[in-house]
Scaffold this motif. Structure first.
Motif, PDB file in Angstrom:
ATOM      1  N   ARG A  70     -24.262  68.486 -39.060  1.00 28.15           N
ATOM      2  CA  ARG A  70     -25.434  67.584 -39.078  1.00 28.15           C
ATOM      3  C   ARG A  70     -25.469  66.776 -37.637  1.00 28.15           C
ATOM      4  O   ARG A  70     -26.331  66.083 -37.597  1.00 28.15           O
ATOM      5  CB  ARG A  70     -25.300  66.775 -40.226  1.00 28.15           C
ATOM      6  N   LEU A  71     -23.995  66.434 -37.103  1.00 28.90           N
ATOM      7  CA  LEU A  71     -24.232  65.730 -36.062  1.00 28.90           C
ATOM      8  C   LEU A  71     -24.106  66.049 -34.726  1.00 28.90           C
ATOM      9  O   LEU A  71     -24.464  65.472 -33.627  1.00 28.90           O
ATOM     10  CB  LEU A  71     -22.714  64.622 -36.320  1.00 28.90           C
ATOM     11  N   HIS A  72     -23.268  67.548 -34.469  1.00 26.80           N
ATOM     12  CA  HIS A  72     -23.055  67.804 -33.056  1.00 26.80           C
ATOM     13  C   HIS A  72     -23.435  69.441 -33.166  1.00 26.80           C
ATOM     14  O   HIS A  72     -23.764  70.180 -34.127  1.00 26.80           O
ATOM     15  CB  HIS A  72     -21.631  67.779 -33.030  1.00 26.80           C
ATOM     16  N   ASN A  73     -23.477  69.964 -31.927  1.00 28.71           N
ATOM     17  CA  ASN A  73     -23.421  71.457 -31.949  1.00 28.71           C
ATOM     18  C   ASN A  73     -22.400  71.759 -30.790  1.00 28.71           C
ATOM     19  O   ASN A  73     -21.726  70.944 -30.159  1.00 28.71           O
ATOM     20  CB  ASN A  73     -24.724  72.157 -31.502  1.00 28.71           C
ATOM     21  N   ILE A 112     -20.304  71.968 -23.922  1.00 30.72           N
ATOM     22  CA  ILE A 112     -20.836  70.639 -24.256  1.00 30.72           C
ATOM     23  C   ILE A 112     -21.555  70.407 -25.491  1.00 30.72           C
ATOM     24  O   ILE A 112     -21.791  71.336 -26.312  1.00 30.72           O
ATOM     25  CB  ILE A 112     -22.001  70.135 -23.081  1.00 30.72           C
ATOM     26  N   CYS A 113     -21.641  69.102 -25.868  1.00 32.78           N
ATOM     27  CA  CYS A 113     -22.482  68.912 -27.116  1.00 32.78           C
ATOM     28  C   CYS A 113     -23.616  68.880 -26.726  1.00 32.78           C
ATOM     29  O   CYS A 113     -24.097  68.139 -25.726  1.00 32.78           O
ATOM     30  CB  CYS A 113     -22.196  67.740 -28.006  1.00 32.78           C
ATOM     31  N   GLY A 114     -24.836  69.483 -27.443  1.00 28.54           N
ATOM     32  CA  GLY A 114     -26.196  69.380 -26.967  1.00 28.54           C
ATOM     33  C   GLY A 114     -27.058  68.180 -27.806  1.00 28.54           C
ATOM     34  O   GLY A 114     -28.342  67.995 -27.419  1.00 28.54           O
ATOM     35  N   VAL A 115     -26.418  67.638 -28.709  1.00 32.13           N
ATOM     36  CA  VAL A 115     -27.217  66.556 -29.337  1.00 32.13           C
ATOM     37  C   VAL A 115     -27.180  65.243 -28.559  1.00 32.13           C
ATOM     38  O   VAL A 115     -26.012  64.769 -28.188  1.00 32.13           O
ATOM     39  CB  VAL A 115     -26.356  66.407 -30.626  1.00 32.13           C
ATOM     40  N   GLY A 116     -28.340  64.729 -28.688  1.00 30.94           N
ATOM     41  CA  GLY A 116     -28.616  63.466 -28.100  1.00 30.94           C
ATOM     42  C   GLY A 116     -28.027  63.159 -26.798  1.00 30.94           C
ATOM     43  O   GLY A 116     -28.029  64.087 -25.859  1.00 30.94           O
ATOM     44  N   THR A 117     -27.228  62.073 -26.634  1.00 29.00           N
ATOM     45  CA  THR A 117     -26.669  61.672 -25.289  1.00 29.00           C
ATOM     46  C   THR A 117     -25.028  61.884 -25.488  1.00 29.00           C
ATOM     47  O   THR A 117     -24.076  61.392 -24.664  1.00 29.00           O
ATOM     48  CB  THR A 117     -26.921  60.294 -25.016  1.00 29.00           C
ATOM     49  N   HIS A 118     -24.480  62.660 -26.392  1.00 28.13           N
ATOM     50  CA  HIS A 118     -23.325  62.973 -26.746  1.00 28.13           C
ATOM     51  C   HIS A 118     -22.536  63.554 -25.367  1.00 28.13           C
ATOM     52  O   HIS A 118     -21.436  63.027 -25.264  1.00 28.13           O
ATOM     53  CB  HIS A 118     -23.090  63.785 -28.059  1.00 28.13           C
ATOM     54  N   CYS A 119     -22.973  64.376 -24.594  1.00 27.78           N
ATOM     55  CA  CYS A 119     -22.373  64.906 -23.404  1.00 27.78           C
ATOM     56  C   CYS A 119     -22.141  63.955 -22.452  1.00 27.78           C
ATOM     57  O   CYS A 119     -21.126  63.671 -21.994  1.00 27.78           O
ATOM     58  CB  CYS A 119     -23.194  66.174 -22.870  1.00 27.78           C
ATOM     59  N   GLY A 122     -19.310  61.689 -23.075  1.00 30.95           N
ATOM     60  CA  GLY A 122     -17.751  62.349 -23.016  1.00 30.95           C
ATOM     61  C   GLY A 122     -17.581  63.631 -23.812  1.00 30.95           C
ATOM     62  O   GLY A 122     -16.629  64.203 -23.792  1.00 30.95           O
ATOM     63  N   MET A 123     -18.795  63.917 -24.528  1.00 34.46           N
ATOM     64  CA  MET A 123     -18.538  65.327 -25.430  1.00 34.46           C
ATOM     65  C   MET A 123     -18.555  66.513 -24.596  1.00 34.46           C
ATOM     66  O   MET A 123     -19.687  67.208 -24.806  1.00 34.46           O
ATOM     67  CB  MET A 123     -19.192  64.903 -26.851  1.00 34.46           C
ATOM     68  N   LYS A 124     -17.733  66.872 -23.748  1.00 27.07           N
ATOM     69  CA  LYS A 124     -17.726  67.869 -23.121  1.00 27.07           C
ATOM     70  C   LYS A 124     -16.312  68.168 -22.727  1.00 27.07           C
ATOM     71  O   LYS A 124     -15.492  67.425 -22.665  1.00 27.07           O
ATOM     72  CB  LYS A 124     -18.511  67.468 -21.824  1.00 27.07           C
TER      73      LYS A 124
HETATM   74 CU   LIG Z   1     -22.223  65.690 -30.365  1.00 23.84          CU
END
Ligand SMILES: [Cu+2]
Ligand SMILES: *[C@@H]1O[C@H](CO)[C@@H](O)[C@H](O)[C@H]1NC(C)=O
Length: 131
Positions: A70-73, A112-119, A122-124
């Protein structure tokens, strides 16, 4: 009798040594499952550069991405999209929360995570796959 016994045990040693070699070779060839982010999994707030630099990934190992779907991909992207956190043209997109992603060839792969500004947060992770 004594001779037979000692021959028997030295052949047992040879057999064990042989089996050990087979085991080591088999382990070397077997593809492993690599938990991305270790126990933390795929999440915000982890330094994936540190994780990647201390983790060995071989061709055909499975990268396991564990997260709350629900939060990430997870998106596999080009280096340029990785650098710019561009989420609109991924090579592949995964969103089960327990994705297994396998690269059969050596090289560096960008996820990378494609949700919001996660990338951008640092979610990469850049994973170098090599023998
Ligand atoms: Cu994410
Ligand atoms: C990885 O898997 C592919 C396809 O299953 C296979 O052709 C290749 O030889 C494998 N590579 C290694 C290093 O095991």
């Amino acid at each position: 009798m004594g001779t037979t016994k000692s021959q028997g045990s030295s052949s047992a040693v040879r057999t064990s040594a042989f089996l050990l070699c087979v085991l080591i070779l088999a382990q070397h060839a077997a593809a492993a499952t690599v938990n991305v982010g270790g126990n933390s999994g795929w999440t915000l707030g982890l330094n994936y550069k540190n994780w990647a630099s201390s983790t060995k990934v071989r061709p055909n190992d499975s990268l396991f991405f564990k997260y709350d779907a629900r939060l990430h991909n997870v998106m596999v992207v080009s280096k340029s999209d990785y650098d710019n956190c561009k989420t609109t043209s991924p090579w592949s997109k995964h969103q089960s929360g327990k994705d297994m992603i396998k690269f059969t060839k050596a090289g560096t792969y960008y996820l990378i995570c494609g949700v919001g500004t996660h990338c951008k947060a640092g979610m990469k992770v850049a994973v170098t796959v090599r023998f």
